[in-house]
Design an enzyme around this catalytic site. Structure first.
Site, short mmCIF file in Angstrom:
data_model
loop_
_atom_site.label_atom_id
_atom_site.label_comp_id
_atom_site.label_asym_id
_atom_site.label_seq_id
_atom_site.Cartn_x
_atom_site.Cartn_y
_atom_site.Cartn_z
N GLY A 1 4.89 -10.14 4.13
CA GLY A 1 5.61 -10.03 5.39
C GLY A 1 4.87 -10.76 6.51
CG HIS B 1 6.83 -1.89 2.20
ND1 HIS B 1 6.77 -0.72 2.93
CD2 HIS B 1 5.58 -2.42 2.26
CE1 HIS B 1 5.54 -0.55 3.40
NE2 HIS B 1 4.80 -1.57 3.01
CG MET C 1 -1.93 -1.16 1.17
SD MET C 1 -3.46 -0.83 2.04
CE MET C 1 -2.86 -0.48 3.68
P1 AMP Z 1 1.43 -2.83 3.50
O1 AMP Z 1 2.00 -1.79 2.59
O2 AMP Z 1 1.43 -2.43 4.94
O3 AMP Z 1 0.13 -3.39 3.02
O4 AMP Z 1 2.45 -4.05 3.44
C1 AMP Z 1 2.81 -4.65 2.21
C2 AMP Z 1 3.59 -5.89 2.51
O5 AMP Z 1 4.77 -5.57 3.24
C3 AMP Z 1 2.80 -6.91 3.35
O6 AMP Z 1 3.07 -8.22 2.90
C4 AMP Z 1 3.37 -6.67 4.73
O7 AMP Z 1 3.28 -7.80 5.57
C5 AMP Z 1 4.82 -6.35 4.41
N1 AMP Z 1 5.43 -5.61 5.52
C6 AMP Z 1 4.96 -4.48 6.11
N2 AMP Z 1 5.76 -4.14 7.15
C7 AMP Z 1 6.74 -5.08 7.21
C8 AMP Z 1 7.86 -5.29 8.08
N3 AMP Z 1 8.12 -4.47 9.09
N4 AMP Z 1 8.64 -6.36 7.85
C9 AMP Z 1 8.38 -7.22 6.83
N5 AMP Z 1 7.34 -7.07 5.98
C10 AMP Z 1 6.53 -6.02 6.17
#
Ligand code: AMP
Length: 298
Positions: free
Chosen positions: A147, A37, A30
């Site tokens: 993640g 990320h 997102m």
């Molecule tokens: P988001 O942009 O928050 O929807 O996250 C996109 C992807 O990045 C998802 O698969 C999350 O689980 C992963 N993600 C977000 N924060 C982290 C983190 N601190 N460590 C590893 N992966 C992450």
């Protein structure tokens, strides 16, 4: 790196890669990207000939009164970061491109989506499953990277991929943290400096529960009350849930016997923080292969 905003063009580009026999990795996000990320993207770049990253704040996974409008965005900075990591395509669609007028079909999340975050965010995982399914059809990836900070999301999507015979491997990636233990999250930008200083308490509480299990404790209720006790020491935290569940089906655990997810969510100021630990009393390498690691069969 190219930026693509149209579904039709994204489909054409990704299908052309496949016709050339190139493997494709997809990282759905997102945006407002951080090193968490980045770790998923780096892994995809290593493991695939081509990597596509989507940046899309998905309205379907936000409930009424949630932070859809306020969600932090910085597409120019995201694009620069992704270019530096060697990404081939940034897919940056508008909501109207993903959900055109008349859009009416959703992927119902499995029952795993009713618990934990799903209990306080009704419909959230339905929105997640729907957008991820669309992205899989658009980008036809060989592998998709997620993640484990959002462990429930990963286990739900793994279930969806198995149930619907998807031809994509879901790759779980470890949580990336600040030096004080706070899991990186785009929503950490909501924290005031004082709240940011207090935020690692959630991680400390989870480590306390994990420590109890590592020392031989097997009572999941006890592990969760240790966690709750630590969080209760700071009244700025308002606990949403702290639960121990089986990773396989997210069913509640009484006595810890197999791979167990201890997950917690708490509000701190404007932010809702989530984090977890995964504990396996009989880890792989001690005789038993880890179930499901590496994701859906191709
Ligand atoms: P988001 O942009 O928050 O929807 O996250 C996109 C992807 O990045 C998802 O698969 C999350 O689980 C992963 N993600 C977000 N924060 C982290 C983190 N601190 N460590 C590893 N992966 C992450």
């Amino acid at each position: 790196m190219e930026t693509v905003t149209a579904v039709r063009e994204m489909k054409a580009r990704c299908r052309a890669w496949r016709r050339q026999g190139l493997s494709v990795g997809l990282v759905p996000t997102m945006g407002f990207l951080h090193r968490g990320h980045g770790s998923l993207v780096e892994r995809s770049v290593l493991e695939n000939s081509r990597t596509a990253v989507s940046v899309f704040v998905n309205p379907a996974q936000f409930g009424p009164g949630e932070d859809l409008e306020a969600y932090p965005r910085d597409p120019a900075r995201d694009a620069e970061y992704l270019r530096s990591l060697g990404v081939n395509i940034l897919f940056l669609p508008e909501p109207s491109e993903m959900y055109p007028p008349g859009f009416a079909t959703f992927v119902e999340a499995p029952s795993l989506g009713l618990r934990l975050c799903g209990a306080s965010r009704p419909g959230h995982f339905r929105g997640v499953c729907t957008v991820v399914m669309k992205l899989f059809h658009i980008a036809v990836p060989d592998r998709a990277y997620f993640g484990l900070k959002d462990a429930q999301q990963f286990f739900i999507l793994r279930r969806m991929a198995r149930d619907l015979d998807l031809d994509v491997s879901l790759v779980p990636c470890p949580t990336v943290r600040e030096v004080d233990g706070l899991a990186l999250s785009s929503r950490n930008s909501y924290l005031t400096p004082e709240e940011r200083a207090a935020a690692p308490l959630l991680r400390r509480a989870l480590l306390e529960a994990e420590g109890y299990l590592a020392a031989g404790g097997r009572d999941a209720g006890e592990a969760c009350s240790l966690l709750r006790g630590i969080l209760a020491s700071d009244p700025r935290f308002s606990l949403d849930y702290a639960e121990a569940v089986r990773t396989e089906d997210l069913s509640p655990v009484g006595t810890v016997g197999g791979e167990t997810l201890i997950a917690a969510a708490a509000r701190l100021g404007r932010a809702r923080l989530i984090d977890n630990v995964i504990f396996d009393p009989d880890p792989p390498g001690r005789g038993r292969p880890r179930r499901g690691e590496g994701g859906a069969p191709r």
